[in-house]
Design a protein around this motif. Structure first.
Motif, mmCIF file in Angstrom:
data_model
loop_
_atom_site.group_PDB
_atom_site.id
_atom_site.type_symbol
_atom_site.label_atom_id
_atom_site.label_comp_id
_atom_site.label_asym_id
_atom_site.label_seq_id
_atom_site.Cartn_x
_atom_site.Cartn_y
_atom_site.Cartn_z
ATOM 1 N N LYS A 1 16.516 8.845 -2.180
ATOM 2 C CA LYS A 1 16.784 9.840 -3.230
ATOM 3 C C LYS A 1 15.497 10.555 -3.650
ATOM 4 O O LYS A 1 15.507 11.772 -3.854
ATOM 5 C CB LYS A 1 17.429 9.179 -4.455
ATOM 6 C CG LYS A 1 18.878 8.871 -4.290
ATOM 7 C CD LYS A 1 19.710 10.105 -4.087
ATOM 8 C CE LYS A 1 20.739 10.294 -5.154
ATOM 9 N NZ LYS A 1 21.614 11.450 -4.894
ATOM 10 N N LEU A 2 14.403 9.813 -3.778
ATOM 11 C CA LEU A 2 13.137 10.449 -4.156
ATOM 12 C C LEU A 2 12.670 11.435 -3.100
ATOM 13 O O LEU A 2 12.242 12.550 -3.414
ATOM 14 C CB LEU A 2 12.049 9.389 -4.375
ATOM 15 C CG LEU A 2 12.122 8.574 -5.647
ATOM 16 C CD1 LEU A 2 11.048 7.498 -5.639
ATOM 17 C CD2 LEU A 2 11.967 9.466 -6.874
ATOM 18 N N LEU A 3 12.744 11.018 -1.860
ATOM 19 C CA LEU A 3 12.257 11.875 -0.782
ATOM 20 C C LEU A 3 13.160 13.083 -0.540
ATOM 21 O O LEU A 3 12.746 14.042 0.118
ATOM 22 C CB LEU A 3 12.049 11.070 0.497
ATOM 23 C CG LEU A 3 10.920 10.039 0.400
ATOM 24 C CD1 LEU A 3 10.823 9.233 1.681
ATOM 25 C CD2 LEU A 3 9.592 10.707 0.077
ATOM 26 N N ALA A 4 14.368 13.076 -1.078
ATOM 27 C CA ALA A 4 15.228 14.256 -0.997
ATOM 28 C C ALA A 4 14.650 15.388 -1.850
ATOM 29 O O ALA A 4 14.926 16.560 -1.616
ATOM 30 C CB ALA A 4 16.640 13.915 -1.455
ATOM 31 N N LEU B 1 11.817 12.963 4.658
ATOM 32 C CA LEU B 1 13.096 12.716 5.317
ATOM 33 C C LEU B 1 13.190 13.455 6.647
ATOM 34 O O LEU B 1 12.687 14.565 6.788
ATOM 35 C CB LEU B 1 14.249 13.181 4.429
ATOM 36 C CG LEU B 1 14.489 12.435 3.125
ATOM 37 C CD1 LEU B 1 15.561 13.155 2.326
ATOM 38 C CD2 LEU B 1 14.877 10.998 3.385
ATOM 39 N N THR B 2 13.883 12.833 7.574
ATOM 40 C CA THR B 2 14.285 13.512 8.801
ATOM 41 C C THR B 2 15.676 14.097 8.541
ATOM 42 O O THR B 2 16.253 13.894 7.460
ATOM 43 C CB THR B 2 14.376 12.518 9.979
ATOM 44 O OG1 THR B 2 15.385 11.544 9.662
ATOM 45 C CG2 THR B 2 13.045 11.835 10.242
ATOM 46 N N ASP B 3 16.241 14.790 9.523
ATOM 47 C CA ASP B 3 17.609 15.300 9.366
ATOM 48 C C ASP B 3 18.588 14.150 9.150
ATOM 49 O O ASP B 3 19.491 14.236 8.315
ATOM 50 C CB ASP B 3 18.016 16.125 10.592
ATOM 51 C CG ASP B 3 17.263 17.448 10.661
ATOM 52 O OD1 ASP B 3 16.757 17.906 9.609
ATOM 53 O OD2 ASP B 3 17.180 18.023 11.770
ATOM 54 N N GLU B 4 18.382 13.039 9.890
ATOM 55 C CA GLU B 4 19.236 11.859 9.702
ATOM 56 C C GLU B 4 19.067 11.284 8.299
ATOM 57 O O GLU B 4 20.031 10.806 7.694
ATOM 58 C CB GLU B 4 18.900 10.788 10.737
ATOM 59 C CG GLU B 4 19.300 11.135 12.150
ATOM 60 C CD GLU B 4 18.856 10.053 13.135
ATOM 61 O OE1 GLU B 4 18.890 8.859 12.781
ATOM 62 O OE2 GLU B 4 18.483 10.419 14.269
ATOM 63 N N GLY B 5 17.854 11.332 7.787
ATOM 64 C CA GLY B 5 17.594 10.849 6.436
ATOM 65 C C GLY B 5 18.318 11.675 5.391
ATOM 66 O O GLY B 5 18.844 11.139 4.414
ATOM 67 N N ARG B 6 18.358 12.997 5.597
ATOM 68 C CA ARG B 6 19.077 13.870 4.654
ATOM 69 C C ARG B 6 20.577 13.551 4.648
ATOM 70 O O ARG B 6 21.218 13.569 3.601
ATOM 71 C CB ARG B 6 18.821 15.330 4.997
ATOM 72 C CG ARG B 6 17.463 15.830 4.533
ATOM 73 C CD ARG B 6 17.305 17.322 4.754
ATOM 74 N NE ARG B 6 16.495 17.640 5.923
ATOM 75 C CZ ARG B 6 15.212 17.374 6.066
ATOM 76 N NH1 ARG B 6 14.558 16.754 5.111
ATOM 77 N NH2 ARG B 6 14.547 17.725 7.140
ATOM 78 N N GLU C 1 22.901 12.033 1.322
ATOM 79 C CA GLU C 1 24.159 12.615 0.839
ATOM 80 C C GLU C 1 25.232 11.555 0.608
ATOM 81 O O GLU C 1 26.149 11.764 -0.182
ATOM 82 C CB GLU C 1 24.654 13.672 1.823
ATOM 83 C CG GLU C 1 23.779 14.911 1.838
ATOM 84 C CD GLU C 1 24.176 15.917 2.897
ATOM 85 O OE1 GLU C 1 25.301 15.789 3.457
ATOM 86 O OE2 GLU C 1 23.382 16.818 3.163
ATOM 87 N N LYS C 2 25.109 10.410 1.259
ATOM 88 C CA LYS C 2 26.084 9.327 1.091
ATOM 89 C C LYS C 2 25.820 8.484 -0.159
ATOM 90 O O LYS C 2 26.667 7.680 -0.545
ATOM 91 C CB LYS C 2 26.070 8.433 2.328
ATOM 92 C CG LYS C 2 26.535 9.145 3.579
ATOM 93 C CD LYS C 2 26.423 8.253 4.801
ATOM 94 C CE LYS C 2 26.818 9.026 6.056
ATOM 95 N NZ LYS C 2 26.621 8.232 7.265
#
Length: 140
Positions: A7-10, A65-70, A74-75
Protein backbone atom coordinates in the motif's frame (compact mmCIF):
# COMPACT_ATOMS: atom_id res chain seq x y z
CA UNK A 1 3.65 -6.34 6.88
CA UNK A 2 3.20 -7.37 3.29
CA UNK A 3 -0.02 -5.39 2.75
CA UNK A 4 1.43 -2.30 4.44
CA UNK A 5 4.50 -2.29 2.22
CA UNK A 6 2.48 -2.76 -0.94
CA UNK A 7 0.00 0.00 0.00
CA UNK A 8 2.82 2.43 0.80
CA UNK A 9 4.66 1.75 -2.42
CA UNK A 10 1.45 2.35 -4.39
CA UNK A 11 1.89 6.00 -3.39
CA UNK A 12 5.59 6.39 -4.27
CA UNK A 13 8.93 4.54 -4.20
CA UNK A 14 10.50 4.42 -0.73
CA UNK A 15 13.48 3.18 1.26
CA UNK A 16 12.88 0.60 4.00
CA UNK A 17 13.48 3.09 6.80
CA UNK A 18 10.95 5.49 5.24
CA UNK A 19 8.37 2.71 5.30
CA UNK A 20 8.98 2.06 8.99
CA UNK A 21 8.52 5.76 9.75
CA UNK A 22 5.39 6.04 7.56
CA UNK A 23 3.72 3.05 9.18
CA UNK A 24 4.47 4.39 12.66
CA UNK A 25 3.10 7.81 11.72
CA UNK A 26 -0.05 6.44 10.09
CA UNK A 27 -0.80 4.20 13.08
CA UNK A 28 -0.12 7.01 15.56
CA UNK A 29 2.82 4.93 16.86
CA UNK A 30 0.57 1.97 17.67
CA UNK A 31 2.65 -0.09 15.23
CA UNK A 32 6.28 0.60 14.49
CA UNK A 33 7.61 -2.40 12.61
CA UNK A 34 11.18 -3.45 13.22
CA UNK A 35 13.79 -3.61 10.46
CA UNK A 36 13.82 -7.37 11.14
CA UNK A 37 10.27 -7.64 9.85
CA UNK A 38 10.43 -5.02 7.09
CA UNK A 39 13.60 -5.95 5.21
CA UNK A 40 12.95 -9.71 4.90
CA UNK A 41 9.44 -8.91 3.65
CA UNK A 42 10.86 -6.48 1.10
CA UNK A 43 13.26 -9.15 -0.14
CA UNK A 44 10.42 -11.68 -0.37
CA UNK A 45 8.33 -9.24 -2.41
CA UNK A 46 11.30 -8.63 -4.72
CA UNK A 47 11.77 -12.40 -5.10
CA UNK A 48 8.06 -12.73 -5.96
CA UNK A 49 8.39 -10.07 -8.66
CA UNK A 50 6.08 -7.57 -6.93
CA UNK A 51 8.86 -5.03 -6.24
CA UNK A 52 12.10 -3.91 -7.77
CA UNK A 53 14.96 -2.41 -5.80
CA UNK A 54 17.40 0.12 -7.16
CA UNK A 55 20.51 1.48 -5.46
CA UNK A 56 20.34 5.13 -4.47
CA UNK A 57 22.00 7.43 -1.96
CA UNK A 58 25.03 5.23 -1.47
CA UNK A 59 24.01 1.79 -0.31
CA UNK A 60 20.31 2.49 0.32
CA UNK A 61 17.82 0.60 -1.80
CA UNK A 62 14.81 2.35 -3.21
CA UNK A 63 11.83 0.01 -3.63
CA UNK A 64 8.99 0.41 -6.10
CA UNK A 65 6.11 -1.66 -7.40
CA UNK A 66 6.24 -3.67 -10.59
CA UNK A 67 3.13 -4.09 -12.75
CA UNK A 68 2.43 -7.33 -10.85
CA UNK A 69 2.83 -5.42 -7.60
CA UNK A 70 0.24 -2.85 -8.69
CA UNK A 71 -2.21 -5.68 -9.38
CA UNK A 72 -1.53 -7.11 -5.90
CA UNK A 73 -2.19 -3.71 -4.28
CA UNK A 74 -5.60 -3.46 -5.95
CA UNK A 75 -6.63 -6.66 -4.14
CA UNK A 76 -5.97 -5.10 -0.70
CA UNK A 77 -9.27 -3.64 0.45
CA UNK A 78 -8.25 -1.86 3.66
CA UNK A 79 -4.87 -0.39 4.50
CA UNK A 80 -3.39 -2.05 7.62
CA UNK A 81 -2.97 1.31 9.39
CA UNK A 82 -6.71 1.96 9.01
CA UNK A 83 -7.49 -1.39 10.64
CA UNK A 84 -5.06 -0.71 13.49
CA UNK A 85 -6.24 2.81 14.29
CA UNK A 86 -9.96 2.07 13.81
CA UNK A 87 -10.46 0.52 17.23
CA UNK A 88 -7.69 2.38 19.04
CA UNK A 89 -8.54 3.84 22.43
CA UNK A 90 -8.03 7.63 22.12
CA UNK A 91 -6.63 7.70 25.66
CA UNK A 92 -3.89 5.23 24.72
CA UNK A 93 -3.09 7.16 21.56
CA UNK A 94 -2.83 10.41 23.53
CA UNK A 95 -0.58 8.84 26.18
CA UNK A 96 1.72 7.41 23.50
CA UNK A 97 1.91 10.79 21.76
CA UNK A 98 2.69 12.57 25.03
CA UNK A 99 5.40 10.03 25.91
CA UNK A 100 6.91 10.39 22.46
CA UNK A 101 7.07 14.15 22.84
CA UNK A 102 8.55 13.81 26.33
CA UNK A 103 11.16 11.37 25.06
CA UNK A 104 12.11 13.81 22.29
CA UNK A 105 12.59 16.63 24.79
CA UNK A 106 14.66 14.44 27.15
CA UNK A 107 16.79 13.18 24.26
CA UNK A 108 17.46 16.77 23.17
CA UNK A 109 18.34 17.73 26.75
CA UNK A 110 20.94 14.96 26.90
CA UNK A 111 22.91 16.87 24.27
CA UNK A 112 21.93 20.49 24.88
CA UNK A 113 21.56 20.86 28.66
CA UNK A 114 24.39 21.57 31.07
CA UNK A 115 25.01 19.18 33.98
CA UNK A 116 22.83 21.16 36.43
CA UNK A 117 19.95 21.26 33.94
CA UNK A 118 20.36 17.55 33.23
CA UNK A 119 20.04 16.77 36.95
CA UNK A 120 16.87 18.87 37.17
CA UNK A 121 15.45 16.99 34.19
CA UNK A 122 16.33 13.64 35.80
CA UNK A 123 14.50 14.75 38.95
CA UNK A 124 11.42 15.75 36.91
CA UNK A 125 11.34 12.44 35.04
CA UNK A 126 11.80 10.43 38.26
CA UNK A 127 9.02 12.40 39.98
CA UNK A 128 6.72 11.89 36.98
CA UNK A 129 7.35 8.13 37.11
CA UNK A 130 6.50 8.04 40.85
CA UNK A 131 3.32 10.08 40.30
CA UNK A 132 2.21 7.74 37.51
CA UNK A 133 2.61 4.73 39.80
CA UNK A 134 0.65 6.58 42.48
CA UNK A 135 -2.19 7.11 40.01
CA UNK A 136 -2.10 3.45 39.02
CA UNK A 137 -2.25 2.51 42.70
CA UNK A 138 -5.44 4.47 43.31
CA UNK A 139 -8.57 2.40 43.76
CA UNK A 140 -11.23 2.82 41.10
Amino acid sequence: MRAAILKLLAERPMHGYEMIQEIAERTQDLWKPSPGSVYPTLQLLVDEGLLVATESEGSKKLFELTDEGRVAVEKIETAPWDEITEGADPGQVNIRAAVGQLFGAVRQAAFAANSEQQQRIIDIVNNARREIYQILGESE
